[in-house]
Design a protein around this motif. Structure first.
Motif, short mmCIF file in Angstrom:
data_model
loop_
_atom_site.label_atom_id
_atom_site.label_comp_id
_atom_site.label_asym_id
_atom_site.label_seq_id
_atom_site.Cartn_x
_atom_site.Cartn_y
_atom_site.Cartn_z
N GLU A 141 10.61 -3.88 6.72
CA GLU A 141 9.97 -2.80 6.92
C GLU A 141 8.70 -2.23 6.28
N ALA A 142 8.52 -3.03 5.16
CA ALA A 142 7.48 -2.74 4.11
C ALA A 142 6.27 -3.50 4.49
N GLU A 143 6.14 -4.26 5.14
CA GLU A 143 5.30 -5.58 5.15
C GLU A 143 4.08 -5.14 6.00
N THR A 144 3.82 -4.07 6.47
CA THR A 144 2.55 -3.59 7.26
C THR A 144 2.27 -2.41 6.38
N GLY A 145 2.76 -1.88 5.37
CA GLY A 145 2.23 -0.93 4.55
C GLY A 145 2.24 0.57 5.40
N LYS A 146 3.16 0.49 6.45
CA LYS A 146 3.25 1.90 6.76
C LYS A 146 4.03 2.84 5.69
N THR A 147 4.63 2.50 4.78
CA THR A 147 4.75 3.67 3.77
C THR A 147 4.96 2.96 2.30
N PHE A 148 4.31 3.20 1.32
CA PHE A 148 4.32 2.63 0.06
C PHE A 148 4.03 3.74 -0.94
N VAL A 149 4.33 3.34 -2.28
CA VAL A 149 3.93 4.23 -3.30
C VAL A 149 2.63 3.86 -4.13
N SER A 150 1.84 4.68 -4.05
CA SER A 150 0.41 4.27 -4.34
C SER A 150 0.45 3.76 -5.75
N PRO A 151 -0.46 3.04 -6.43
CA PRO A 151 -0.56 2.67 -7.81
C PRO A 151 -1.19 3.71 -8.65
N HIS A 152 -1.73 4.90 -7.84
CA HIS A 152 -2.38 6.03 -8.34
C HIS A 152 -1.48 7.32 -8.27
N PRO A 153 -1.25 8.20 -9.31
CA PRO A 153 -1.09 9.46 -9.01
C PRO A 153 -1.89 10.49 -8.48
N ASP A 154 -1.49 11.58 -7.98
CA ASP A 154 -2.46 12.57 -7.64
C ASP A 154 -2.85 13.32 -9.06
N LYS A 155 -3.73 14.60 -8.85
CA LYS A 155 -4.24 15.05 -10.04
C LYS A 155 -3.32 16.01 -10.62
N HIS A 156 -2.24 16.18 -10.20
CA HIS A 156 -0.91 16.84 -10.92
C HIS A 156 -0.32 15.57 -11.60
N GLY A 157 -0.54 14.64 -11.69
CA GLY A 157 0.03 13.42 -12.22
C GLY A 157 1.39 12.88 -11.38
N GLN A 158 1.58 13.34 -10.09
CA GLN A 158 2.76 13.01 -9.53
C GLN A 158 2.45 11.79 -8.35
N PRO A 159 3.61 10.97 -8.38
CA PRO A 159 3.40 9.81 -7.58
C PRO A 159 3.23 10.34 -6.02
#
Length: 238
Positions: free
Chosen positions: A25-43
């Motif tokens: 399911e993961a291999e195309t990058g259709k959903t992934f957790v970014s290595p960087h948070p948003d400006k609130h520090g949220q994943p």
């Protein structure tokens, strides 16, 4: 709701899902957790429907749960408790749009088993076609969740709207950011997830040991994620 969620976790065991079970399911990058948070520090959970590569609803939902578990652990580690969804609708079409049934299952999972985990959901360049899904799913979205959904449409304002929520150095150029490379690299992501799976498995073993010995001094909050966040400076973060 809490009792139902605890029962669901006992039956589903989301914390025990392994990368090897979801890699297809993961291999195309259709959903992934970014290595960087948003400006609130949220994943940030990045979703790209155009990269849909499977049709099995059960496996799709299992993969989403795997991502939500990872993002939740990161959120707890960063002491923010919530995550952000960034949904990139470029290339969205009837061919890759999820079935309404799948969308409802995702909504049910999020609202019933990850309550208060969603900080915001940012829909980037949602096309007119998405309105069909929105009309079908919208009535089932609770008012609190609905207020957390924001749309960034094409136009001169989109860069400033993105910059309100994200460090543009952490947003890919294809979405109007300054990051020239793609954030998702399958090999690197695999290594990151396998390392985290091992950490979670070790924590579960420790829980079992402590449980057998009658000690309750350990829980899954002890798990340290293998994603090292440097929190973005922002006036919105205390």
């Amino acid at each position: 709701m809490l009792a139902a969620t605890l029962q669901w976790r006992l039956e589903t065991k989301p914390q025990e899902i392994q990368w090897s079970q979801v890699e297809k399911e993961a291999e195309t990058g259709k959903t992934f957790v970014s290595p960087h948070p948003d400006k609130h520090g949220q994943p940030v959970v990045v979703m790209r429907p155009r990269n849909q590569n499977t049709r099995d609803e059960k496996e799709q939902v299992q993969f989403l749960i795997y991502c939500l578990e990872h993002a939740s652990r990161l959120a707890d580690e960063q002491r923010v408790g919530k995550m952000t969804w960034l949904i990139d609708f470029e290339g969205y079409s009837m061919r890759n749009a999820p079935a309404i049934r799948t969308s409802l299952q995702v909504l049910h999972t999020l609202q019933n088993h990850y309550p208060e985990r969603l900080g915001s959901a940012v829909c980037y360049h949602a096309p007119g076609l998405f309105s069909l899904t929105w009309k079908a799913v919208g009535p089932f979205i609770d008012p609190v969740t609905k207020k957390k959904i924001a749309f960034i449409d094409k136009g001169p304002q989109e860069a400033s709207e993105l910059a309100e929520r994200f460090n543009l150095d952490h947003i890919e150029a294809c979405m109007g950011g300054n990051h020239k490379d793609m954030l998702f690299n399958l090999q690197q992501y695999r290594q990151r997830m396998e390392a985290e799976d091992a950490s979670v498995a070790n924590s579960i073993r420790m829980l079992a040991i402590h449980g057998t010995s009658g000690s309750h001094s350990s829980d899954l909050s002890d798990v340290s994620s293998n994603t090292n966040y440097v929190r973005s400076p922002s006036p919105m973060v205390a």
